[in-house]
Enzyme design. Structure first.
Site, PDB file in Angstrom:
ATOM      1  N   CYS A   2       0.828  -1.198   0.000  1.00 41.72           N
ATOM      2  CA  CYS A   2       0.000   0.000   0.000  1.00 41.72           C
ATOM      3  C   CYS A   2       0.866   1.252   0.000  1.00 41.72           C
ATOM      4  O   CYS A   2       2.050   1.205   0.315  1.00 41.72           O
ATOM      5  CB  CYS A   2      -0.922   0.000   1.207  1.00 41.72           C
ATOM      6  SG  CYS A   2      -1.944  -1.485   1.356  1.00 41.72           S
ATOM      7  N   ARG A  27       3.853   0.054  -7.081  1.00 39.24           N
ATOM      8  CA  ARG A  27       3.754  -0.950  -6.027  1.00 39.24           C
ATOM      9  C   ARG A  27       2.667  -1.982  -6.336  1.00 39.24           C
ATOM     10  O   ARG A  27       2.684  -3.077  -5.794  1.00 39.24           O
ATOM     11  CB  ARG A  27       3.389  -0.269  -4.694  1.00 39.24           C
ATOM     12  CG  ARG A  27       4.451   0.673  -4.153  1.00 39.24           C
ATOM     13  CD  ARG A  27       3.859   1.537  -3.068  1.00 39.24           C
ATOM     14  NE  ARG A  27       4.895   2.292  -2.354  1.00 39.24           N
ATOM     15  CZ  ARG A  27       5.191   2.109  -1.073  1.00 39.24           C
ATOM     16  NH1 ARG A  27       4.564   1.194  -0.379  1.00 39.24           N
ATOM     17  NH2 ARG A  27       6.124   2.820  -0.494  1.00 39.24           N
ATOM     18  N   TRP A  79      -3.588  -2.387  -1.482  1.00 43.81           N
ATOM     19  CA  TRP A  79      -3.555  -3.760  -1.990  1.00 43.81           C
ATOM     20  C   TRP A  79      -4.230  -4.595  -0.919  1.00 43.81           C
ATOM     21  O   TRP A  79      -3.760  -4.698   0.208  1.00 43.81           O
ATOM     22  CB  TRP A  79      -2.116  -4.213  -2.220  1.00 43.81           C
ATOM     23  CG  TRP A  79      -2.010  -5.481  -3.009  1.00 43.81           C
ATOM     24  CD1 TRP A  79      -2.985  -6.355  -3.352  1.00 43.81           C
ATOM     25  CD2 TRP A  79      -0.809  -6.027  -3.576  1.00 43.81           C
ATOM     26  NE1 TRP A  79      -2.493  -7.390  -4.088  1.00 43.81           N
ATOM     27  CE2 TRP A  79      -1.158  -7.218  -4.244  1.00 43.81           C
ATOM     28  CE3 TRP A  79       0.529  -5.617  -3.572  1.00 43.81           C
ATOM     29  CZ2 TRP A  79      -0.219  -8.015  -4.892  1.00 43.81           C
ATOM     30  CZ3 TRP A  79       1.450  -6.414  -4.225  1.00 43.81           C
ATOM     31  CH2 TRP A  79       1.088  -7.590  -4.879  1.00 43.81           C
ATOM     32  N   ASN A 103      -1.001   1.573   6.303  1.00 42.12           N
ATOM     33  CA  ASN A 103      -0.263   0.460   5.703  1.00 42.12           C
ATOM     34  C   ASN A 103       0.064  -0.532   6.799  1.00 42.12           C
ATOM     35  O   ASN A 103       0.422  -0.139   7.906  1.00 42.12           O
ATOM     36  CB  ASN A 103       1.060   0.923   5.082  1.00 42.12           C
ATOM     37  CG  ASN A 103       0.851   1.777   3.846  1.00 42.12           C
ATOM     38  OD1 ASN A 103      -0.260   1.940   3.371  1.00 42.12           O
ATOM     39  ND2 ASN A 103       1.931   2.339   3.340  1.00 42.12           N
ATOM     40  N   GLY A 104       0.007  -1.826   6.492  1.00 38.08           N
ATOM     41  CA  GLY A 104       0.362  -2.841   7.470  1.00 38.08           C
ATOM     42  C   GLY A 104      -0.825  -3.699   7.841  1.00 38.08           C
ATOM     43  O   GLY A 104      -1.878  -3.686   7.193  1.00 38.08           O
ATOM     44  N   GLU A 417       4.232 -14.153 -26.026  1.00 37.59           N
ATOM     45  CA  GLU A 417       4.478 -15.458 -25.411  1.00 37.59           C
ATOM     46  C   GLU A 417       3.238 -16.348 -25.507  1.00 37.59           C
ATOM     47  O   GLU A 417       3.332 -17.538 -25.802  1.00 37.59           O
ATOM     48  CB  GLU A 417       4.898 -15.271 -23.948  1.00 37.59           C
ATOM     49  CG  GLU A 417       4.822 -16.513 -23.075  1.00 37.59           C
ATOM     50  CD  GLU A 417       5.854 -17.579 -23.400  1.00 37.59           C
ATOM     51  OE1 GLU A 417       5.856 -18.610 -22.719  1.00 37.59           O
ATOM     52  OE2 GLU A 417       6.665 -17.383 -24.329  1.00 37.59           O
ATOM     53  N   LYS A 421       3.212 -19.932 -27.564  1.00 37.47           N
ATOM     54  CA  LYS A 421       2.904 -21.215 -26.931  1.00 37.47           C
ATOM     55  C   LYS A 421       1.745 -21.916 -27.633  1.00 37.47           C
ATOM     56  O   LYS A 421       1.750 -23.132 -27.808  1.00 37.47           O
ATOM     57  CB  LYS A 421       2.579 -21.003 -25.444  1.00 37.47           C
ATOM     58  CG  LYS A 421       3.789 -20.727 -24.585  1.00 37.47           C
ATOM     59  CD  LYS A 421       4.734 -21.934 -24.543  1.00 37.47           C
ATOM     60  CE  LYS A 421       5.951 -21.659 -23.694  1.00 37.47           C
ATOM     61  NZ  LYS A 421       6.892 -20.715 -24.336  1.00 37.47           N
ATOM     62  N   GLU A 424       3.122 -23.384 -30.807  1.00 38.16           N
ATOM     63  CA  GLU A 424       4.092 -24.455 -30.602  1.00 38.16           C
ATOM     64  C   GLU A 424       3.449 -25.793 -30.279  1.00 38.16           C
ATOM     65  O   GLU A 424       3.881 -26.826 -30.801  1.00 38.16           O
ATOM     66  CB  GLU A 424       5.049 -24.077 -29.457  1.00 38.16           C
ATOM     67  CG  GLU A 424       6.118 -23.070 -29.827  1.00 38.16           C
ATOM     68  CD  GLU A 424       7.057 -22.809 -28.663  1.00 38.16           C
ATOM     69  OE1 GLU A 424       8.279 -22.750 -28.903  1.00 38.16           O
ATOM     70  OE2 GLU A 424       6.575 -22.666 -27.518  1.00 38.16           O
ATOM     71  N   HIS A 440      -4.287  -1.094 -37.707  1.00 32.59           N
ATOM     72  CA  HIS A 440      -3.306  -1.028 -38.790  1.00 32.59           C
ATOM     73  C   HIS A 440      -3.102  -2.375 -39.471  1.00 32.59           C
ATOM     74  O   HIS A 440      -1.998  -2.693 -39.913  1.00 32.59           O
ATOM     75  CB  HIS A 440      -1.979  -0.485 -38.264  1.00 32.59           C
ATOM     76  CG  HIS A 440      -2.075   0.896 -37.701  1.00 32.59           C
ATOM     77  ND1 HIS A 440      -2.301   2.016 -38.475  1.00 32.59           N
ATOM     78  CD2 HIS A 440      -2.003   1.341 -36.426  1.00 32.59           C
ATOM     79  CE1 HIS A 440      -2.354   3.084 -37.707  1.00 32.59           C
ATOM     80  NE2 HIS A 440      -2.178   2.709 -36.463  1.00 32.59           N
ATOM     81  N   LYS A 539      14.550 -29.213 -28.700  1.00 35.06           N
ATOM     82  CA  LYS A 539      14.752 -28.514 -27.439  1.00 35.06           C
ATOM     83  C   LYS A 539      15.837 -27.453 -27.558  1.00 35.06           C
ATOM     84  O   LYS A 539      15.660 -26.324 -27.128  1.00 35.06           O
ATOM     85  CB  LYS A 539      15.128 -29.522 -26.341  1.00 35.06           C
ATOM     86  CG  LYS A 539      15.271 -28.904 -24.962  1.00 35.06           C
ATOM     87  CD  LYS A 539      13.955 -28.301 -24.504  1.00 35.06           C
ATOM     88  CE  LYS A 539      14.091 -27.435 -23.281  1.00 35.06           C
ATOM     89  NZ  LYS A 539      12.906 -26.645 -23.022  1.00 35.06           N
TER      90      LYS A 539
END
Length: 544
Positions: A2, A27, A79, A103-104, A417, A421, A424, A440, A539
């Site tokens: 936080c 954060r 958070w 915070n805490g 990524e 995957k 692949e 575009h 691999k």
């Protein structure tokens, strides 16, 4: 994770508080809020406490706060720990005319809550923080001044806290206290500030006072006074921060960086820079094009090289001056998974190290980032809870021939990524685009038979990404969105939403990688493919 910002000044502090929150966005957070006392109290009139809160980004809070004005105030990014991300759980919390940010974690909040309820206090949130607001209010009601009310309150708290408190009963001062959570003061000319991180205050001052455990401080226009845990008046040294406003923007290290495809690097004319660090990244350390690229760089006079690699004895490691071993363990499958996420983590650590050497990483920010990195195993475990939802997506994808992946900013490479995957191991044609590039070209391909995956954390680019997604829906495309918990996006016709358990700020790309890899895995399984040994792939690519 936080963040706290507080200010007392002869000017409107709302822009200062909001700018401070923006500088704490790195954060990670799920909600934000601000409370101010208007000018009436500073001039001897009756003070009025105003508060706004939002489960969106700071930019959304800024819109809500346009009508706010005050010369003393507190602000917060949260958070979630106690209570889900929601407006009622967002800080600041109030009790009567008292407002608190924290915070805490207060470990004995349930015990205090029960006692306060018995005394007539009503609780409207699920947070541990609300007990602090009611405690301070009860001490004020018993006749204490604000500073003493806060000191008496924190004596009862067990756990970690950094708090900032304002009250309409004492509108000329802001009181802060800390134990086990960072808090500092910023000293200005006729105005003073508080924050959990120096980066939030370099916009207004570079003179900082770091509070110690047990300290409680009173801030007024004329200055600050501090008492220690025993209640004795103390003076803490004033430090001049070396941070600048530019240094705390994203781009932690401030070093120009270019990314090269290893197989292309040695076939173009390069301008060598002997002072540059050549960083090579490989799971196996035996990839021919990466080894050839490093050899070419050395031939050009690039003397400094670092390899980020998973295999200690590999050729790439032996050929590099420096090495960072990711230690992901043996990667048996051809399509790397854990090797990729450990490489991302290694790059974050490398960036932090370079930023620290260059004086661009304050201690508090370093501590926060390290805390977030240590939290990653737990955060990644939480992400696995969405696997069943991903599996339902995969049933649809397994019947498709094409897919499109979209991301913006630091999440565009993660979209790449995801597309890689899927290609692949499921053999489904997939492409990734920066979402802003949709118009575009790739938008021409979108129809009901081409699912679109969007990585949509609620960061600074979220609103722009939403506009891109509207374009997909307008063309009949089916959206599959990875969103944050606090997003207002929900399942609807043609839109499937999975909410991620954690928002990790700059580490968010690492978490978003996991559901994309799971999507490819389950789609491949549904199609009857061998996910560990995809056709036509090896691999380690040891020949060019």
């Amino acid at each position: 994770m936080c963040g706290i910002v507080g200010a007392v000044a002869r000017r409107n502090v709302v822009p200062i508080l909001l700018e401070g929150l923006k500088r704490l966005e790195y954060r990670g957070y799920d909600s934000a809020g601000i409370a101010v006392l208007n000018a009436g109290g500073m001039n001897g009139g009756h003070a009025s406490l105003k508060r706004v809160r939002s489960t969106g980004r700071v930019a959304e809070l800024e819109k809500l706060a346009r009508s706010l004005s005050g010369e003393i105030g507190i602000a917060h990014t949260r958070w979630a720990t106690h209570g889900v991300p929601s407006e009622k759980n967002a800080h600041p919390h109030v009790s009567g005319g008292v407002s608190v940010v924290h915070n805490g974690i207060i470990e004995n909040h349930e015990e205090i809550r029960a006692r306060l309820r018995a005394g007539g206090y009503e609780f409207v949130s699920d947070t541990d923080t609300e007990v602090i607001a009611h405690l301070v209010h009860s001490n004020l009601r018993a006749g204490a001044k604000l500073f003493d009310a806060v000191r008496r309150s924190v004596v009862e708290l067990v756990g970690a806290y950094a708090i900032a408190v304002v009250s309409d009963s004492d509108p000329s001062r802001l009181v802060v206290a800390r134990h086990g959570a960072p808090l500092l003061l910023g000293l200005g000319e006729g105005e003073n500030f508080a924050a959990s991180d120096a980066s939030a205050l370099v916009q207004v001052t570079q003179r900082m006072v770091y509070l110690e455990d047990g300290d409680c401080a009173e801030m007024k226009l004329s200055g600050v006074s501090i008492t220690d845990a025993a209640g004795h008046a103390v003076e803490r040294p004033v430090q001049v921060s070396q941070l600048t406003a530019a240094a705390v923007e994203l781009g932690l290290a401030g070093i120009p960086c270019s990314v090269e495809i290893a197989s292309e690097y040695r076939y173009r004319d390069s301008v060598p820079n002997p002072k540059a660090l050549v960083t090579t990244i490989s799971q196996s350390g035996e990839t021919a094009d990466t080894l050839a690229a490093l050899k070419h760089a050395k031939a050009l006079g690039q003397r400094h090289s670092l390899s980020i690699c998973n295999v200690p004895e590999s050729s790439l490691v032996r050929a590099s001056n420096l090495r960072f071993l990711t230690r992901a363990g043996p990667e048996i499958g051809v399509a790397s998974t854990k090797a990729f996420t450990t490489q991302l983590t290694a790059l974050v650590l490398l960036t932090m190290a370079l930023a620290k050497i260059r004086g661009r990483l304050p201690h508090e920010r370093e501590a926060e980032l390290l805390h977030a990195l240590r939290h990653l195993p737990t955060a990644l475990s939480n992400v696995l809870h969405v696997e069943m939802q991903v599996k339902m997506w995969a049933e649809k994808f397994a019947r498709c021939r094409h897919a499109l992946f979209l991301g913006r900013g630091i999440h565009y490479p993660i979209a790449m990524e995801g597309a890689l995957k899927l290609k692949e191991i499921s053999y489904i044609h997939a492409e990734a685009y920066a979402a802003g590039e949709l118009k575009h070209g790739p938008l021409a391909l979108v129809d009901k038979d081409m699912p679109v995956v969007a990585i949509a954390p609620k960061d600074a680019l979220f609103e722009k990404l939403k506009s891109n997604l509207q374009e997909v829906r307008a063309r009949g495309g089916e959206l599959h969105v990875l969103a944050d918990q606090d997003t207002r996006m929900t399942d609807s016709e043609g839109v499937r939403v999975i909410r991620m358990p954690d928002h990790a700020g700059i580490l968010s790309p690492i978490l978003h990688t996991i559901p994309l890899q799971l999507l490819a895995y389950h789609a491949a399984v549904d199609r009857g493919n061998d996910v560990d040994k995809p056709r036509n792939l090896a691999k380690s690519v040891t020949v060019e």
